[in-house]
Design a protein around this motif. Sequence first.
Motif, PDB file in Angstrom:
ATOM      1  N   MET A 169       0.824  -1.200   0.000  1.00  0.00           N
ATOM      2  CA  MET A 169       0.000   0.000   0.000  1.00  0.00           C
ATOM      3  C   MET A 169       0.863   1.256   0.000  1.00  0.00           C
ATOM      4  O   MET A 169       0.605   2.181  -0.746  1.00  0.00           O
ATOM      5  N   LEU A 170       1.867   1.273   0.890  1.00  0.00           N
ATOM      6  CA  LEU A 170       2.759   2.440   0.960  1.00  0.00           C
ATOM      7  C   LEU A 170       3.475   2.639  -0.367  1.00  0.00           C
ATOM      8  O   LEU A 170       3.621   3.760  -0.837  1.00  0.00           O
ATOM      9  N   ARG A 171       3.881   1.521  -0.976  1.00  0.00           N
ATOM     10  CA  ARG A 171       4.574   1.599  -2.266  1.00  0.00           C
ATOM     11  C   ARG A 171       3.648   2.209  -3.325  1.00  0.00           C
ATOM     12  O   ARG A 171       4.053   3.052  -4.120  1.00  0.00           O
ATOM     13  N   ALA A 172       2.403   1.825  -3.353  1.00  0.00           N
ATOM     14  CA  ALA A 172       1.438   2.360  -4.318  1.00  0.00           C
ATOM     15  C   ALA A 172       1.234   3.859  -4.106  1.00  0.00           C
ATOM     16  O   ALA A 172       1.142   4.633  -5.071  1.00  0.00           O
ATOM     17  N   LEU A 173       1.185   4.289  -2.846  1.00  0.00           N
ATOM     18  CA  LEU A 173       1.043   5.720  -2.556  1.00  0.00           C
ATOM     19  C   LEU A 173       2.265   6.501  -3.017  1.00  0.00           C
ATOM     20  O   LEU A 173       2.148   7.598  -3.570  1.00  0.00           O
ATOM     21  N   CYS A 174       3.457   5.944  -2.819  1.00  0.00           N
ATOM     22  CA  CYS A 174       4.687   6.615  -3.254  1.00  0.00           C
ATOM     23  C   CYS A 174       4.730   6.746  -4.774  1.00  0.00           C
ATOM     24  O   CYS A 174       5.087   7.785  -5.309  1.00  0.00           O
ATOM     25  N   VAL A 175       4.345   5.671  -5.460  1.00  0.00           N
ATOM     26  CA  VAL A 175       4.325   5.716  -6.927  1.00  0.00           C
ATOM     27  C   VAL A 175       3.317   6.754  -7.411  1.00  0.00           C
ATOM     28  O   VAL A 175       3.592   7.542  -8.320  1.00  0.00           O
ATOM     29  N   ALA A 176       2.152   6.816  -6.796  1.00  0.00           N
ATOM     30  CA  ALA A 176       1.128   7.797  -7.176  1.00  0.00           C
ATOM     31  C   ALA A 176       1.624   9.211  -6.912  1.00  0.00           C
ATOM     32  O   ALA A 176       1.438  10.112  -7.742  1.00  0.00           O
ATOM     33  N   ALA A 177       2.279   9.424  -5.766  1.00  0.00           N
ATOM     34  CA  ALA A 177       2.798  10.759  -5.437  1.00  0.00           C
ATOM     35  C   ALA A 177       3.876  11.173  -6.432  1.00  0.00           C
ATOM     36  O   ALA A 177       3.917  12.319  -6.877  1.00  0.00           O
ATOM     37  N   MET A 178       4.746  10.236  -6.803  1.00  0.00           N
ATOM     38  CA  MET A 178       5.792  10.551  -7.786  1.00  0.00           C
ATOM     39  C   MET A 178       5.165  10.906  -9.132  1.00  0.00           C
ATOM     40  O   MET A 178       5.631  11.812  -9.817  1.00  0.00           O
ATOM     41  N   GLY A 179       4.111  10.205  -9.499  1.00  0.00           N
ATOM     42  CA  GLY A 179       3.427  10.511 -10.750  1.00  0.00           C
ATOM     43  C   GLY A 179       2.832  11.906 -10.736  1.00  0.00           C
ATOM     44  O   GLY A 179       2.909  12.644 -11.712  1.00  0.00           O
ATOM     45  N   LEU A 180       2.219  12.291  -9.629  1.00  0.00           N
ATOM     46  CA  LEU A 180       1.651  13.638  -9.503  1.00  0.00           C
ATOM     47  C   LEU A 180       2.742  14.697  -9.561  1.00  0.00           C
ATOM     48  O   LEU A 180       2.596  15.722 -10.224  1.00  0.00           O
ATOM     49  N   LEU A 181       3.848  14.463  -8.867  1.00  0.00           N
ATOM     50  CA  LEU A 181       4.945  15.432  -8.878  1.00  0.00           C
ATOM     51  C   LEU A 181       5.547  15.565 -10.271  1.00  0.00           C
ATOM     52  O   LEU A 181       5.882  16.660 -10.702  1.00  0.00           O
ATOM     53  N   ALA A 182       5.671  14.463 -10.968  1.00  0.00           N
ATOM     54  CA  ALA A 182       6.201  14.525 -12.334  1.00  0.00           C
ATOM     55  C   ALA A 182       5.288  15.345 -13.226  1.00  0.00           C
ATOM     56  O   ALA A 182       5.746  16.094 -14.083  1.00  0.00           O
ATOM     57  N   GLY A 183       3.979  15.255 -13.016  1.00  0.00           N
ATOM     58  CA  GLY A 183       3.024  16.032 -13.793  1.00  0.00           C
ATOM     59  C   GLY A 183       3.102  17.515 -13.500  1.00  0.00           C
ATOM     60  O   GLY A 183       2.718  18.336 -14.314  1.00  0.00           O
ATOM     61  N   CYS A 184       3.638  17.885 -12.344  1.00  0.00           N
ATOM     62  CA  CYS A 184       3.765  19.290 -11.955  1.00  0.00           C
ATOM     63  C   CYS A 184       5.112  19.882 -12.343  1.00  0.00           C
ATOM     64  O   CYS A 184       5.396  21.036 -12.041  1.00  0.00           O
ATOM     65  N   ALA A 185       5.949  19.088 -12.971  1.00  0.00           N
ATOM     66  CA  ALA A 185       7.309  19.523 -13.270  1.00  0.00           C
ATOM     67  C   ALA A 185       7.359  20.659 -14.286  1.00  0.00           C
ATOM     68  O   ALA A 185       8.360  21.340 -14.382  1.00  0.00           O
ATOM     69  N   GLY A 186       6.319  20.876 -15.038  1.00  0.00           N
ATOM     70  CA  GLY A 186       6.303  21.951 -16.020  1.00  0.00           C
ATOM     71  C   GLY A 186       6.753  21.459 -17.387  1.00  0.00           C
ATOM     72  O   GLY A 186       6.995  20.272 -17.590  1.00  0.00           O
ATOM     73  N   PRO A 187       6.884  22.384 -18.331  1.00  0.00           N
ATOM     74  CA  PRO A 187       7.250  21.992 -19.694  1.00  0.00           C
ATOM     75  C   PRO A 187       8.685  21.477 -19.765  1.00  0.00           C
ATOM     76  O   PRO A 187       9.499  21.743 -18.882  1.00  0.00           O
ATOM     77  N   ALA A 188       8.960  20.764 -20.818  1.00  0.00           N
ATOM     78  CA  ALA A 188      10.315  20.253 -21.045  1.00  0.00           C
ATOM     79  C   ALA A 188      11.272  21.419 -21.245  1.00  0.00           C
ATOM     80  O   ALA A 188      10.872  22.478 -21.739  1.00  0.00           O
ATOM     81  N   PRO A 189      12.527  21.240 -20.873  1.00  0.00           N
ATOM     82  CA  PRO A 189      13.499  22.320 -21.098  1.00  0.00           C
ATOM     83  C   PRO A 189      13.560  22.705 -22.579  1.00  0.00           C
ATOM     84  O   PRO A 189      13.388  21.853 -23.461  1.00  0.00           O
ATOM     85  N   MET A 190      13.806  23.983 -22.837  1.00  0.00           N
ATOM     86  CA  MET A 190      13.963  24.460 -24.210  1.00  0.00           C
ATOM     87  C   MET A 190      15.250  23.857 -24.774  1.00  0.00           C
ATOM     88  O   MET A 190      16.314  24.018 -24.175  1.00  0.00           O
ATOM     89  N   PRO A 191      15.183  23.152 -25.902  1.00  0.00           N
ATOM     90  CA  PRO A 191      16.394  22.548 -26.459  1.00  0.00           C
ATOM     91  C   PRO A 191      17.284  23.614 -27.132  1.00  0.00           C
ATOM     92  O   PRO A 191      16.842  24.295 -28.052  1.00  0.00           O
ATOM     93  N   PRO A 192      18.526  23.747 -26.671  1.00  0.00           N
ATOM     94  CA  PRO A 192      19.426  24.714 -27.298  1.00  0.00           C
ATOM     95  C   PRO A 192      20.097  24.123 -28.539  1.00  0.00           C
ATOM     96  O   PRO A 192      20.129  22.902 -28.711  1.00  0.00           O
ATOM     97  N   VAL A 193      20.642  24.991 -29.375  1.00  0.00           N
ATOM     98  CA  VAL A 193      21.490  24.521 -30.464  1.00  0.00           C
ATOM     99  C   VAL A 193      22.739  23.905 -29.839  1.00  0.00           C
ATOM    100  O   VAL A 193      23.048  24.151 -28.667  1.00  0.00           O
ATOM    101  N   ALA A 194      23.463  23.123 -30.607  1.00  0.00           N
ATOM    102  CA  ALA A 194      24.630  22.423 -30.068  1.00  0.00           C
ATOM    103  C   ALA A 194      25.775  23.372 -29.715  1.00  0.00           C
ATOM    104  O   ALA A 194      26.463  23.185 -28.716  1.00  0.00           O
ATOM    105  N   HIS A 195      25.976  24.402 -30.541  1.00  0.00           N
ATOM    106  CA  HIS A 195      27.105  25.312 -30.304  1.00  0.00           C
ATOM    107  C   HIS A 195      26.840  26.665 -30.967  1.00  0.00           C
ATOM    108  O   HIS A 195      26.300  26.729 -32.067  1.00  0.00           O
ATOM    109  N   VAL A 196      27.256  27.720 -30.284  1.00  0.00           N
ATOM    110  CA  VAL A 196      27.181  29.075 -30.829  1.00  0.00           C
ATOM    111  C   VAL A 196      28.587  29.661 -30.830  1.00  0.00           C
ATOM    112  O   VAL A 196      29.260  29.700 -29.792  1.00  0.00           O
TER     113      VAL A 196
END
Length: 171
Positions: A1-28
């Motif tokens: 049960m505790l394991r299921a709650l931890c997995v659910a909490a991690m899933g919720l936190l991952a959903g709150c992480a925001g958009p993916a980082p902006m991908p930069p060009v390789a070199h300027v």
Amino acid sequence: MLRALCVAAMGLLAGCAGPAPMPPVAHVDLPRFMGDWYVIAHIPSWPERNAYDAVESYRPLPDGRIQTDFRYRKGSFDAEVSTMHPVATVRPGTGNAVWGMQFIWPIQAEYVIAYLDDAYQTTIIGRSKRDYVWIMARTPCLSDDAYAQLADRVAALGYTESLRKVPQRCQ
């Protein structure tokens, strides 16, 4: 049960992480990137929402930072020129493509060079939050086809808000 709650909490936190980082060009290559860039279109920050003749200029400082001079006319081609003078710090390990742009000490805004053509004639600057973006070029105006290709790149980066074309005097 505790394991299921931890997995659910991690899933919720991952959903709150925001958009993916902006991908930069390789070199300027910073010396090639320096100079004037005309703002062709943007999702503007508040001060630049009515900009005309907008130009962003970069020059290296002796300490390795980059002096940025942004000049524009507010509301019309006849308005007085307004300026902002933030200083950028290139973030180590990013191929010179991610900068911290400082308008007010000590806050540095993320500034990611997300696209740069091989000839250093057009660029797209973005942010991971997808709140602001700038299409810039070495000339004040682009062909409709060139603009459409850059606008498509902006959409592919995950932006959903409409771009505002910046009025520029085309020669």
